[in-house]
Design an enzyme around this catalytic site. Structure first.
Site, short mmCIF file in Angstrom:
data_model
loop_
_atom_site.label_atom_id
_atom_site.label_comp_id
_atom_site.label_asym_id
_atom_site.label_seq_id
_atom_site.Cartn_x
_atom_site.Cartn_y
_atom_site.Cartn_z
N LYS A 275 -79.40 40.11 -0.61
CA LYS A 275 -78.44 39.01 -0.69
C LYS A 275 -77.40 39.35 -1.75
O LYS A 275 -77.74 39.73 -2.87
CB LYS A 275 -79.16 37.72 -1.03
CG LYS A 275 -78.51 36.47 -0.47
CD LYS A 275 -79.41 35.27 -0.59
CE LYS A 275 -78.73 34.05 0.03
NZ LYS A 275 -79.57 32.84 -0.09
N GLU A 359 -88.57 19.41 5.15
CA GLU A 359 -88.42 18.04 4.66
C GLU A 359 -89.50 17.11 5.18
O GLU A 359 -89.97 16.22 4.46
CB GLU A 359 -87.03 17.51 5.06
CG GLU A 359 -85.88 18.19 4.36
CD GLU A 359 -85.42 19.47 5.04
OE1 GLU A 359 -84.47 20.10 4.53
OE2 GLU A 359 -86.02 19.85 6.08
N ARG A 387 -84.15 14.72 8.83
CA ARG A 387 -85.21 15.45 9.53
C ARG A 387 -86.58 14.83 9.31
O ARG A 387 -87.54 15.20 9.97
CB ARG A 387 -85.24 16.90 9.03
CG ARG A 387 -83.99 17.68 9.40
CD ARG A 387 -84.06 19.11 8.92
NE ARG A 387 -83.29 19.96 9.79
CZ ARG A 387 -83.50 21.26 9.95
NH1 ARG A 387 -84.45 21.86 9.28
NH2 ARG A 387 -82.75 21.97 10.77
#
Length: 622
Positions: A275, A359, A387
């Protein structure tokens, strides 16, 4: 501007490597001016180029997960000239958007969705007898979300030809066994081996005895491979596993994708990337450059002056409360820095839980914690809490468990656009039986309300606050249901949270024109205590409710119903909200003006509501 070749399928390996270098420079140049998701894009440069060398995005379906890594894809599909409008009002979206280009296969913004979408597209291809390839990009972080596993399980079982690319940039998916595994993985990805494997399978499938021999040797090979290589999870699901492979080797990636393209059935290509690759500040601190504002590309330093915000105040207050009560725990779903919980994680590591992009699990886990005597505080973005609606109802509310939901990024969030605006929680939280929803307008009020939510409430309670700062209204009314901020005789203005700042500005503008506005500030919007508003409207006869919320089940509708139920006659009622659609991207200030929620627009609407005519008829500009 980039010099993108007309046909990426025909470029040579050296040309592909040069294009990757140019893309990386262009990414840093653009994002330093527009802000955006830099680390993920830098890590996916070679992968994106390889995909465009092998597939035709205008026909083949390349499905991004979240879409944080789609900037190079946009540059390679005719949008490089518009990249300076990235994430701005009327400009390019920071996420894939089919309305923007036929090359964007699907609109995304939340994690763990790509494989499920890709399975659906592959099945549509089979049923409709179409001819195109389907590729899903899945980050290792997205594998912390249950939806990803649901998609993988079904994809492997489906037998549909499709490729899932697992972009592994930090999380250890499966543990290898050292040098032997690395060596075998390298050997089995060589061109000679892949060519031999294809030829051997074709020949052996040509006659009955050959098919029997192939089955036996395949079982032996699989048993050895599962012992030594990190691929059994995916092959057990039904995938042909390829990898792990260097995600910054554009030559090797191109070769493997061409091979995978010709395989029958589902394929999983495990790619290892870094990354922030190629830009030293992002490699050193990929978290900070995940979502970054404008910065100096030479140093990587932010151009914006640091300032306090609601998330920071929440984190500080929660630490102070946890210092005195060891039952208090903090929970996040892969949003530790964004929700202001870095300090809590450092001070109370044994009471801090990051569950990943899960979540629903977070809410149900909090329910279990609360049932056994802890006080869990779940810090979550409004658009991500969507969610976990079922878990809110089924696991928390039915038992009346004391879980505190700190709903960050409530209201308009700006440049991330449709997928991230927190405009639906006002409506859906009101449907949760027994919940209380508090809306602070200032840092001081957030601190007071959070303490009340943790120490003074029973059952589920949510404290919702916006991204950014507090504005000019910095007083605190604690947790009283409502407060009259300003007395008036001609009009009642109602709002909550930081929307109060625009109402105060509107009242001052109206006062200059001879209109006296009374302002009622709602501190709690669920359950809604309408009495102060009803008392005010009895006096003024006119009501305007302004809120950064979708129209469905908004506070204004509930207040209008309360007035009708109480039989209170009004001259006029106006509801100023975000309507029934999805607000676009743009700065919060631009969007407030667009939807008439800034001070001047509210004043103009109030002037009209009070019977002074519309702007077109000549009422004063505010």
């Amino acid at each position: 501007m980039l010099n993108v070749p007309n046909n990426l399928h025909l470029i040579t390996d050296p040309e592909a490597e040069a294009l990757c270098a140019d893309l990386r420079d262009r990414l840093v140049e653009v994002v330093s001016r527009t802000g955006g998701h830099l680390s993920a894009n830098l890590g996916a440069v070679e992968l994106t180029v390889a995909l465009h060398r092998v597939f035709a995005p205008e026909r083949d379906r390349i499905v991004f997960d979240v879409g944080h890594q789609c900037y190079c894809h946009k540059m390679l599909t005719g949008r490089d000239g518009a990249m300076d409008t990235l994430r701005s009002f009327g400009g390019l979206s920071g996420f894939p958007k089919p309305g923007e280009s036929v090359c964007d296969a699907f609109s995304v913004g939340h994690a763990s969705t790509s494989v499920s979408v890709a399975v659906g597209m592959a099945r549509a291809r089979s049923i409709l007898r179409k001819d195109y390839h389907v590729v899903a990009l899945l980050g290792d972080g997205a594998l912390t979300g249950g939806l990803a596993y649901e998609g993988l399980s079904d994809a492997g079982d489906s037998g549909e030809p499709m490729i899932v690319i697992l972009n592994d940039n930090g999380m250890s998916i499966t543990q290898s066994v050292g040098g032997v595994a690395e060596h075998l993985a390298h050997q089995r990805l060589k061109p000679q081996y892949l060519s031999f494997k294809k030829g051997y399978r074709r020949v052996m499938n040509g006659f009955s005895l050959g098919r029997h021999i192939y089955k036996v040797t395949h079982k032996i090979k699989t048993a050895i491979k599962e012992t030594l290589l990190p691929c059994s999870l995916f092959e057990d699901m039904g995938f042909t596993y390829l990898g792990p492979v260097d995600g910054h080797d554009v030559r090797g990636l191109t070769r493997l994708l061409r091979y995978a393209k010709d395989l029958e059935g589902p394929v999983l290509l495990h790619v290892r990337t870094v990354k922030g690759k190629g830009y030293a500040p992002a490699e050193a601190d990929p978290g900070r450059f995940h979502g970054v504002g404008k910065f100096d590309p030479a140093t990587g330093l932010s151009l914006a002056a640091p300032g306090r915000n609601f998330s920071q105040v929440f984190g500080e207050t929660l630490c102070a409360l946890a210092e005195k009560d060891r039952r208090i725990c903090a929970v996040t779903a892969a949003m530790q820095p964004g929700t202001g919980l870095d300090g809590f994680a450092q001070r109370f590591p044994e009471r801090f839980f990051d569950v990943g992009i899960a979540e629903g699990h977070a809410v149900t886990m909090c329910a279990g914690m609360a049932k056994q005597g802890l006080v869990p505080v779940f810090a979550v973005y409004s658009s991500f809490l969507q969610r976990a609606y079922d878990m809110l109802l089924h696991d928390v509310a039915i038992q009346g468990l004391h879980v505190v939901f700190c709903v960050d990024r409530a209201g308009l969030v700006g440049e991330d656009g449709e997928t991230h605006h927190g405009i639906f929680d006002v409506g859906f939280l009101d449907t949760i039986p027994g919940i209380q929803v508090l809306c602070p307008a200032s840092y001081a009020e957030l601190a007071d309300m959070l303490e009340y939510a943790v120490k003074g409430c029973r059952g589920p309670v949510a404290v919702r606050y916006p991204r950014g700062g507090e504005g000019t209204c910095r007083m605190s009314f604690g947790h009283a249901p409502a407060a009259v901020l300003r007395e008036g005789r001609d009009l009642t203005l109602v709002g909550y949270g930081t929307q109060i700042n625009a109402l105060l500005e509107a009242a001052e503008l109206l006062e200059e024109k001879g209109v006296s506005a009374e302002i009622v500030k709602l501190n709690s919007i669920t359950p809604l205590n309408a009495a102060p508003v009803l008392d005010s409207v009895k006096k003024t006869g006119t009501l305007l409710v302004a809120e950064e919320s979708a129209a469905a089940n908004c506070v204004g509708i509930r207040l209008a119903a309360a007035l009708a139920q109480a039989g209170i006659e009004t001259r006029n009622i106006a509801l100023q909200n975000l309507g029934s659609g999805f607000p676009p991207q743009g700065s919060v200030q631009q969007l407030r003006r667009l939807y008439g929620l800034d001070g001047a627009s509210i004043a103009g609407k109030a002037w009209e509501v009070c019977g002074h005519g519309e702007k077109a008829a000549g009422h004063p500009a505010f």
